[in-house]
Design a protein around this motif. Sequence first.
Motif, PDB file in Angstrom:
ATOM      1  N   ASN A 196       0.862  -1.188   0.000  1.00  0.00           N
ATOM      2  CA  ASN A 196       0.000   0.000   0.000  1.00  0.00           C
ATOM      3  C   ASN A 196       0.893   1.231   0.000  1.00  0.00           C
ATOM      4  O   ASN A 196       2.046   1.186   0.448  1.00  0.00           O
ATOM      5  CB  ASN A 196      -0.916   0.024   1.221  1.00  0.00           C
ATOM      6  CG  ASN A 196      -0.162   0.399   2.486  1.00  0.00           C
ATOM      7  OD1 ASN A 196       0.731  -0.333   2.925  1.00  0.00           O
ATOM      8  ND2 ASN A 196      -0.480   1.535   3.084  1.00  0.00           N
ATOM      9  N   LEU A 197       0.385   2.330  -0.512  1.00  0.00           N
ATOM     10  CA  LEU A 197       1.084   3.613  -0.435  1.00  0.00           C
ATOM     11  C   LEU A 197       0.046   4.705  -0.236  1.00  0.00           C
ATOM     12  O   LEU A 197      -0.867   4.853  -1.062  1.00  0.00           O
ATOM     13  CB  LEU A 197       1.883   3.899  -1.711  1.00  0.00           C
ATOM     14  CG  LEU A 197       3.227   3.177  -1.883  1.00  0.00           C
ATOM     15  CD1 LEU A 197       3.838   3.545  -3.228  1.00  0.00           C
ATOM     16  CD2 LEU A 197       4.185   3.510  -0.758  1.00  0.00           C
ATOM     17  N   ASN A 198       0.192   5.473   0.839  1.00  0.00           N
ATOM     18  CA  ASN A 198      -0.755   6.559   1.104  1.00  0.00           C
ATOM     19  C   ASN A 198      -0.183   7.900   0.655  1.00  0.00           C
ATOM     20  O   ASN A 198       0.937   7.977   0.119  1.00  0.00           O
ATOM     21  CB  ASN A 198      -1.153   6.570   2.577  1.00  0.00           C
ATOM     22  CG  ASN A 198       0.012   6.887   3.506  1.00  0.00           C
ATOM     23  OD1 ASN A 198       0.805   7.785   3.253  1.00  0.00           O
ATOM     24  ND2 ASN A 198       0.104   6.140   4.607  1.00  0.00           N
ATOM     25  N   GLY A 199      -0.942   8.966   0.894  1.00  0.00           N
ATOM     26  CA  GLY A 199      -0.559  10.278   0.418  1.00  0.00           C
ATOM     27  C   GLY A 199       0.733  10.804   1.012  1.00  0.00           C
ATOM     28  O   GLY A 199       1.415  11.633   0.388  1.00  0.00           O
ATOM     29  N   HIS A 200       1.093  10.384   2.228  1.00  0.00           N
ATOM     30  CA  HIS A 200       2.351  10.812   2.833  1.00  0.00           C
ATOM     31  C   HIS A 200       3.519  10.030   2.259  1.00  0.00           C
ATOM     32  O   HIS A 200       4.597  10.596   2.023  1.00  0.00           O
ATOM     33  CB  HIS A 200       2.294  10.626   4.353  1.00  0.00           C
ATOM     34  CG  HIS A 200       3.581  10.947   5.053  1.00  0.00           C
ATOM     35  ND1 HIS A 200       3.956  12.236   5.363  1.00  0.00           N
ATOM     36  CD2 HIS A 200       4.596  10.138   5.487  1.00  0.00           C
ATOM     37  CE1 HIS A 200       5.134  12.214   5.970  1.00  0.00           C
ATOM     38  NE2 HIS A 200       5.546  10.958   6.052  1.00  0.00           N
TER      39      HIS A 200
END
Length: 458
Positions: free
Chosen positions: A357-361
């Motif tokens: 997963n990769l989030n906005g941060h």
Amino acid sequence: MSESVEETAEALRKAFDTMIDRLKEARDAIDTPELYPAPQTERNLAEGYRYVLGFLLGSIERSLADPLYPRFRRAIQPMNRSTIDNSDAVYLAAEIDGNHSYRIRGRALDSRHWRGENPVTSKRAPQYVIFELSSGHAGDSGSLAEMRPGNRINTSTLDCHSLQVDSDGHFEILIAPQRPENYDGNFMLSCRHSHGSDYVGRFLTCRELFHDWSNEDLLDLEILRLGAESDPRSPLNPAGAIALMDRIGELTRNQVHFWNAFNTVTLETYGKVPGMPSIGDDDKPFMPTNDMNAPNALGLATGGGQSTNIYAGGVFMLGDEEALLIESTVPVPPSFMGFHLANLWGESLDFESYQSNLNGHMLEQDADGAYRWVVSHRDPGIANWVDTTGLPHGYLTIRWTYPEPPVREQWPSLKVKQVAFEDIQQSLPATTKKVLAEQRQEQALMRMRHVQRRYRQY
């Protein structure tokens, strides 16, 4: 042993055996075609048994809960991931009876970002938090018929942007059937009239969404029914134990059967299902393969989901030498943004050991302002790589959180392109950030440390 005790023992044994029968019915959903299982591969079968055991774990905890003496528990955690869960979230839940009143007390670390201010300490509250009180729990009936409009509603929601927090991070939330006169504190309504019916809040959730995994940490929370301190709980009796076992078996069986059907019929994961109503386009499944549907606002009528989210989803099906490039433009910055992979049972992929997963941060934004993710089975050396963990077939999901959604014309947009692995670099902007093996190792250590903190049991 007296005759009455013998009768009690027999009734309890019968209830236990009935529970085991219901658990076997849940297990049947792993490989019975009529129950819409994931395609049979060695990995899918193995993960299918974990999926069923995860619902058993959740059902035990839910069945042991007492709405008059609630406590927050982890509704989803690494042992029972499900429902295409958010890899960046802690899902907390408490069963209540909305005919009564409750008080939540909590404390957050530095929460200035909730109010649009810059944090002044490195350790801070989660990126986004929302409390939601629903009149029911998705999947409990075991039938997709429960998704009809008006079957359940949220009686109230309260998110961190509206939450009143004092200078030390403390806050209180009153939950009650009606707001007391002259009360101006944090409040959630537990009974509501809607769709021509009266609804009572039964299932309280708190989602804590994390962006900066190195520095954000959990809330401290407690919940008490007003008056509980002078009204002690009665000891468990045989009737209560029988009801407990009945509920464990029923919930486990129904949840597994519901979500299998939801994934296959409602989401159209494997294509259109003949004779079934469709929420997708006439010629395209709702969850297309190697593509994603247009951003949409789902809700309780489509299996649940966070009320402040805009979602997009699809299915990946990749060979060893294939990859997906996913590009999003986001005209209005959201409170949270996260991209996640899941297996076909709806379990988020292992986000502790893999960059699944990769989030906005975590995400590197490109010079043109777009966000791009690369989904593949092995590392292409790109910062925004999302690891399939070797799974050839699974779910793609993006969540954008907007407490006040922008006008439709300013919703995020998406493009998905399938490419050969060897063409990844040339398919991306020249300025795309690359990473070295040592940096991947640092990221892996950060993930392990964060996941231990997020799900600590002490």
